[in-house]
Design an enzyme around this catalytic site. Structure first.
Site, mmCIF file in Angstrom:
data_model
loop_
_atom_site.group_PDB
_atom_site.id
_atom_site.type_symbol
_atom_site.label_atom_id
_atom_site.label_comp_id
_atom_site.label_asym_id
_atom_site.label_seq_id
_atom_site.Cartn_x
_atom_site.Cartn_y
_atom_site.Cartn_z
ATOM 1 N N CYS A 113 0.555 -1.070 0.060
ATOM 2 C CA CYS A 113 0.062 0.066 0.013
ATOM 3 C C CYS A 113 1.036 1.228 -0.095
ATOM 4 O O CYS A 113 1.738 1.347 -0.915
ATOM 5 C CB CYS A 113 -1.117 -0.119 1.073
ATOM 6 S SG CYS A 113 -2.361 1.022 0.957
ATOM 7 N N HIS A 135 -3.906 -4.802 -0.060
ATOM 8 C CA HIS A 135 -3.272 -5.321 0.961
ATOM 9 C C HIS A 135 -3.511 -6.791 1.077
ATOM 10 O O HIS A 135 -4.569 -7.567 1.350
ATOM 11 C CB HIS A 135 -4.350 -4.643 2.250
ATOM 12 C CG HIS A 135 -3.972 -3.268 2.679
ATOM 13 N ND1 HIS A 135 -2.926 -3.043 3.506
ATOM 14 C CD2 HIS A 135 -4.486 -2.241 2.193
ATOM 15 C CE1 HIS A 135 -2.849 -1.804 3.724
ATOM 16 N NE2 HIS A 135 -3.815 -1.078 2.787
ATOM 17 N N GLU A 163 -2.497 -8.802 3.269
ATOM 18 C CA GLU A 163 -3.002 -9.420 4.790
ATOM 19 C C GLU A 163 -4.659 -8.897 4.898
ATOM 20 O O GLU A 163 -5.002 -9.433 6.044
ATOM 21 C CB GLU A 163 -2.060 -8.487 5.772
ATOM 22 C CG GLU A 163 -2.559 -7.046 6.057
ATOM 23 C CD GLU A 163 -2.160 -6.288 5.035
ATOM 24 O OE1 GLU A 163 -1.586 -6.543 3.913
ATOM 25 O OE2 GLU A 163 -2.244 -4.767 5.214
HETATM 26 N N1 LIG Z 1 -4.610 2.724 2.900
HETATM 27 C C1 LIG Z 1 -3.978 3.807 3.064
HETATM 28 O O1 LIG Z 1 -3.430 4.167 3.989
HETATM 29 C C2 LIG Z 1 -4.001 4.856 1.934
HETATM 30 C C3 LIG Z 1 -2.679 5.214 1.269
HETATM 31 C C4 LIG Z 1 -2.531 6.646 0.709
HETATM 32 N N2 LIG Z 1 -2.829 7.891 1.535
HETATM 33 C C5 LIG Z 1 -3.743 6.599 -0.436
HETATM 34 O O2 LIG Z 1 -4.836 6.888 -0.196
HETATM 35 O O3 LIG Z 1 -3.476 5.988 -1.613
#
Ligand SMILES: NC(=O)CC[C@H](N)C(=O)O
Length: 214
Positions: A83, A192, A194
């Site tokens: 991510c 993600h 996980e």
């Molecule tokens: N899942 C998150 O923390 C998002 C990561 C990043 N700030 C985005 O919006 O792409």
């Protein structure tokens, strides 16, 4: 054969415990730390992340995380970003009008996804390239995304002497973005694993199993 050792890099970002548990379930012996020597010595380094690009880069630099990543990759030692942990590997991140320098392991800009509904939050399929090892056995499965930003244009210049990275794409609301990259010792996913159930567990297992080969 002993379990591969993985350091989950603790640079103050969130989502650390679930990342630790998921990589343990994938068959690794895991330590959560910011210690440079420990992070350098591990078979694999996992860089998780939630939150804003700028805040994550600030936390990473505070523990010399960009140096740990660069030194591991210079020695061909595996690193995986998840991510924001993937996003900070790129050259630049632009969030809320703030432009922040990333680790620069790949050229490209992390920018807001151009879709009617943002964040992209939920399960989605991905377009996996031939030759993938990260997605072996789960190429057609869905993975869980939670993000508003991404890399919408992959501009890496390669030549006949370099092995081009394997880039996996996804689409949300008509906009395409990089969903994963496999680039020698450097792997990364925008989703993600996980939080992606059995398919995500398989991705992490594929990565962990590659560590002992590395
Ligand atoms: N899942 C998150 O923390 C998002 C990561 C990043 N700030 C985005 O919006 O792409």
């Amino acid at each position: 054969m002993s379990a591969p050792s993985v350091v989950v890099l603790d640079y103050g970002s969130g989502n650390l415990r679930s990342a630790v548990r998921a990589v343990e379930r994938a068959g690794a012996s895991v330590e959560l730390t910011s210690d440079l020597d420990t992070a350098m010595a591990a078979d694999g380094l996992l860089v998780p992340g939630v939150g804003a690009f700028a805040a994550c880069m600030k936390g990473l630099r505070a523990i010399r995380g960009e140096r740990i990543i660069a030194r591991r990759l210079a020695g061909g030692r595996p690193v995986m970003g998840i991510c924001v942990g993937m996003q900070i590997l790129f050259e630049t991140g632009i969030e809320h009008g703030v432009e922040t320098e990333g680790c620069g392991e790949w050229p490209g800009v992390v920018e807001r996804i151009q879709a009617p509904i943002v964040p992209h939050m939920g399960w989605n399929t991905v377009d996996v390239p031939a030759g993938t090892s990260l997605f072996a056995g789960v190429e057609k499965e869905r993975f869980y995304f939670v993000h508003s930003y991404g890399v919408r244009d992959w501009t890496l210049v390669t030549n006949d002497r370099t092995v081009a990275p394997l880039v996996t794409w996804a689409e949300h609301g008509g906009d395409r973005f990089v969903a994963a990259v496999e680039n020698g010792p450097l792997s990364a996913t925008q989703f993600h694993p996980e939080k992606s159930g059995d398919a995500g567990a398989a991705v992490l297992r594929n990565w962990v199993q590659s560590l002992k080969v590395a």
